[in-house]
Design a protein around this motif. Sequence first.
Motif, PDB file in Angstrom:
ATOM      1  N   LYS A  45     -52.734  -9.598  75.549  1.00 53.03           N
ATOM      2  CA  LYS A  45     -53.426  -8.616  74.703  1.00 53.03           C
ATOM      3  C   LYS A  45     -52.856  -8.571  73.287  1.00 53.03           C
ATOM      4  O   LYS A  45     -53.601  -8.384  72.324  1.00 53.03           O
ATOM      5  CB  LYS A  45     -53.359  -7.230  75.334  1.00 53.03           C
ATOM      6  CG  LYS A  45     -54.120  -6.174  74.548  1.00 53.03           C
ATOM      7  CD  LYS A  45     -54.504  -5.009  75.402  1.00 53.03           C
ATOM      8  CE  LYS A  45     -55.211  -3.925  74.622  1.00 53.03           C
ATOM      9  NZ  LYS A  45     -56.644  -4.143  74.512  1.00 53.03           N
ATOM     10  N   TYR A  46     -51.553  -8.720  73.172  1.00 50.28           N
ATOM     11  CA  TYR A  46     -50.870  -8.621  71.882  1.00 50.28           C
ATOM     12  C   TYR A  46     -49.998  -9.859  71.667  1.00 50.28           C
ATOM     13  O   TYR A  46     -48.788  -9.817  71.837  1.00 50.28           O
ATOM     14  CB  TYR A  46     -49.997  -7.360  71.827  1.00 50.28           C
ATOM     15  CG  TYR A  46     -50.748  -6.073  72.081  1.00 50.28           C
ATOM     16  CD1 TYR A  46     -51.593  -5.539  71.111  1.00 50.28           C
ATOM     17  CD2 TYR A  46     -50.603  -5.385  73.278  1.00 50.28           C
ATOM     18  CE1 TYR A  46     -52.276  -4.359  71.344  1.00 50.28           C
ATOM     19  CE2 TYR A  46     -51.285  -4.193  73.508  1.00 50.28           C
ATOM     20  CZ  TYR A  46     -52.114  -3.692  72.543  1.00 50.28           C
ATOM     21  OH  TYR A  46     -52.796  -2.522  72.757  1.00 50.28           O
TER      22      TYR A  46
ATOM     23  N   ILE B  94     -49.049  -8.149  78.496  1.00 48.21           N
ATOM     24  CA  ILE B  94     -48.883  -7.716  77.104  1.00 48.21           C
ATOM     25  C   ILE B  94     -49.101  -8.891  76.153  1.00 48.21           C
ATOM     26  O   ILE B  94     -49.785  -8.758  75.132  1.00 48.21           O
ATOM     27  CB  ILE B  94     -47.490  -7.090  76.885  1.00 48.21           C
ATOM     28  CG1 ILE B  94     -47.325  -5.844  77.756  1.00 48.21           C
ATOM     29  CG2 ILE B  94     -47.291  -6.745  75.411  1.00 48.21           C
ATOM     30  CD1 ILE B  94     -45.885  -5.369  77.894  1.00 48.21           C
ATOM     31  N   ARG B  95     -48.531 -10.039  76.492  1.00 47.14           N
ATOM     32  CA  ARG B  95     -48.670 -11.223  75.629  1.00 47.14           C
ATOM     33  C   ARG B  95     -50.140 -11.616  75.475  1.00 47.14           C
ATOM     34  O   ARG B  95     -50.572 -12.034  74.389  1.00 47.14           O
ATOM     35  CB  ARG B  95     -47.867 -12.380  76.213  1.00 47.14           C
ATOM     36  CG  ARG B  95     -47.828 -13.594  75.302  1.00 47.14           C
ATOM     37  CD  ARG B  95     -46.898 -14.659  75.825  1.00 47.14           C
ATOM     38  NE  ARG B  95     -45.524 -14.287  75.506  1.00 47.14           N
ATOM     39  CZ  ARG B  95     -44.493 -14.419  76.339  1.00 47.14           C
ATOM     40  NH1 ARG B  95     -44.668 -14.908  77.537  1.00 47.14           N
ATOM     41  NH2 ARG B  95     -43.288 -14.059  75.968  1.00 47.14           N
TER      42      ARG B  95
ATOM     43  N   TRP C 147     -50.662   3.749  67.347  1.00 44.40           N
ATOM     44  CA  TRP C 147     -50.115   3.098  68.540  1.00 44.40           C
ATOM     45  C   TRP C 147     -50.793   3.567  69.827  1.00 44.40           C
ATOM     46  O   TRP C 147     -50.352   3.244  70.920  1.00 44.40           O
ATOM     47  CB  TRP C 147     -48.608   3.342  68.615  1.00 44.40           C
ATOM     48  CG  TRP C 147     -47.890   2.669  67.488  1.00 44.40           C
ATOM     49  CD1 TRP C 147     -47.427   3.252  66.348  1.00 44.40           C
ATOM     50  CD2 TRP C 147     -47.589   1.278  67.374  1.00 44.40           C
ATOM     51  NE1 TRP C 147     -46.847   2.302  65.527  1.00 44.40           N
ATOM     52  CE2 TRP C 147     -46.930   1.082  66.143  1.00 44.40           C
ATOM     53  CE3 TRP C 147     -47.821   0.178  68.197  1.00 44.40           C
ATOM     54  CZ2 TRP C 147     -46.498  -0.166  65.713  1.00 44.40           C
ATOM     55  CZ3 TRP C 147     -47.387  -1.069  67.768  1.00 44.40           C
ATOM     56  CH2 TRP C 147     -46.735  -1.226  66.543  1.00 44.40           C
TER      57      TRP C 147
ATOM     58  N   ASP D 261     -53.578   2.696  71.276  1.00 41.80           N
ATOM     59  CA  ASP D 261     -54.044   1.591  72.118  1.00 41.80           C
ATOM     60  C   ASP D 261     -52.891   0.967  72.904  1.00 41.80           C
ATOM     61  O   ASP D 261     -53.014   0.704  74.099  1.00 41.80           O
ATOM     62  CB  ASP D 261     -54.745   0.530  71.265  1.00 41.80           C
ATOM     63  CG  ASP D 261     -55.361  -0.561  72.118  1.00 41.80           C
ATOM     64  OD1 ASP D 261     -56.159  -0.247  73.028  1.00 41.80           O
ATOM     65  OD2 ASP D 261     -55.032  -1.746  71.877  1.00 41.80           O
ATOM     66  N   CYS D 262     -51.755   0.749  72.228  1.00 44.78           N
ATOM     67  CA  CYS D 262     -50.575   0.182  72.910  1.00 44.78           C
ATOM     68  C   CYS D 262     -50.084   1.122  74.006  1.00 44.78           C
ATOM     69  O   CYS D 262     -49.741   0.676  75.101  1.00 44.78           O
ATOM     70  CB  CYS D 262     -49.455  -0.068  71.912  1.00 44.78           C
ATOM     71  SG  CYS D 262     -49.715  -1.485  70.846  1.00 44.78           S
TER      72      CYS D 262
ATOM     73  N   HIS E  20     -46.633  -9.637  69.674  1.00 44.21           N
ATOM     74  CA  HIS E  20     -45.567  -8.726  70.095  1.00 44.21           C
ATOM     75  C   HIS E  20     -44.447  -9.513  70.766  1.00 44.21           C
ATOM     76  O   HIS E  20     -44.649 -10.600  71.285  1.00 44.21           O
ATOM     77  CB  HIS E  20     -46.113  -7.666  71.050  1.00 44.21           C
ATOM     78  CG  HIS E  20     -46.979  -6.651  70.378  1.00 44.21           C
ATOM     79  ND1 HIS E  20     -47.259  -5.426  70.946  1.00 44.21           N
ATOM     80  CD2 HIS E  20     -47.640  -6.665  69.182  1.00 44.21           C
ATOM     81  CE1 HIS E  20     -48.040  -4.736  70.129  1.00 44.21           C
ATOM     82  NE2 HIS E  20     -48.296  -5.482  69.059  1.00 44.21           N
TER      83      HIS E  20
ATOM     84  N   SER F 286     -41.406  -7.641  64.438  1.00 42.01           N
ATOM     85  CA  SER F 286     -42.610  -7.531  65.260  1.00 42.01           C
ATOM     86  C   SER F 286     -42.459  -6.389  66.264  1.00 42.01           C
ATOM     87  O   SER F 286     -41.340  -6.078  66.687  1.00 42.01           O
ATOM     88  CB  SER F 286     -42.837  -8.826  66.040  1.00 42.01           C
ATOM     89  OG  SER F 286     -43.054  -9.895  65.168  1.00 42.01           O
ATOM     90  N   PRO F 287     -43.567  -5.780  66.651  1.00 40.89           N
ATOM     91  CA  PRO F 287     -43.478  -4.765  67.706  1.00 40.89           C
ATOM     92  C   PRO F 287     -42.817  -5.381  68.941  1.00 40.89           C
ATOM     93  O   PRO F 287     -43.126  -6.509  69.321  1.00 40.89           O
ATOM     94  CB  PRO F 287     -44.940  -4.408  67.981  1.00 40.89           C
ATOM     95  CG  PRO F 287     -45.656  -4.765  66.711  1.00 40.89           C
ATOM     96  CD  PRO F 287     -44.932  -5.967  66.171  1.00 40.89           C
TER      97      PRO F 287
ATOM     98  N   TRP G 263     -41.488  -4.763  72.977  1.00 43.19           N
ATOM     99  CA  TRP G 263     -41.532  -4.003  74.222  1.00 43.19           C
ATOM    100  C   TRP G 263     -40.218  -4.232  74.962  1.00 43.19           C
ATOM    101  O   TRP G 263     -39.792  -5.368  75.145  1.00 43.19           O
ATOM    102  CB  TRP G 263     -42.678  -4.492  75.096  1.00 43.19           C
ATOM    103  CG  TRP G 263     -44.058  -4.327  74.508  1.00 43.19           C
ATOM    104  CD1 TRP G 263     -44.580  -5.000  73.450  1.00 43.19           C
ATOM    105  CD2 TRP G 263     -45.074  -3.445  74.965  1.00 43.19           C
ATOM    106  NE1 TRP G 263     -45.874  -4.601  73.224  1.00 43.19           N
ATOM    107  CE2 TRP G 263     -46.207  -3.646  74.144  1.00 43.19           C
ATOM    108  CE3 TRP G 263     -45.149  -2.516  75.999  1.00 43.19           C
ATOM    109  CZ2 TRP G 263     -47.384  -2.936  74.315  1.00 43.19           C
ATOM    110  CZ3 TRP G 263     -46.336  -1.816  76.165  1.00 43.19           C
ATOM    111  CH2 TRP G 263     -47.439  -2.022  75.329  1.00 43.19           C
TER     112      TRP G 263
END
Length: 104
Positions: free
Chosen positions: A60-61, A57-58, A4, A6-7, A64, A83-84, A86
Amino acid sequence: MADWTDCLNFGISIAKQASEIVLLAFQQQKQVHLKSSPADLVTETDQRVEKILINAIRNKYPLHRFIGEESVAAGERLELTDSPTWIIDPIDGTVNFVHRWCCC
């Protein structure tokens, strides 16, 4: 277990960017709205920062998910998945922010 790092690094990076918006808004007059009670406030800065963070965030991931304090308070459906996810509270301490109270 997933790495994690990178996150985490990405989260720190966008939090620093968002903090610049909050710090600029701290000294300005704020447009304040009530959510559930007179002690439960939301500002345009809260909403703006949450949108900026979620969009970043959306991008990049894309897989998520998010639980945003302001989005959920505004009626956005909260769906828990595997799912991960945030959890975003753009300004923790909005009352202090509105009144320009600082503990530092």
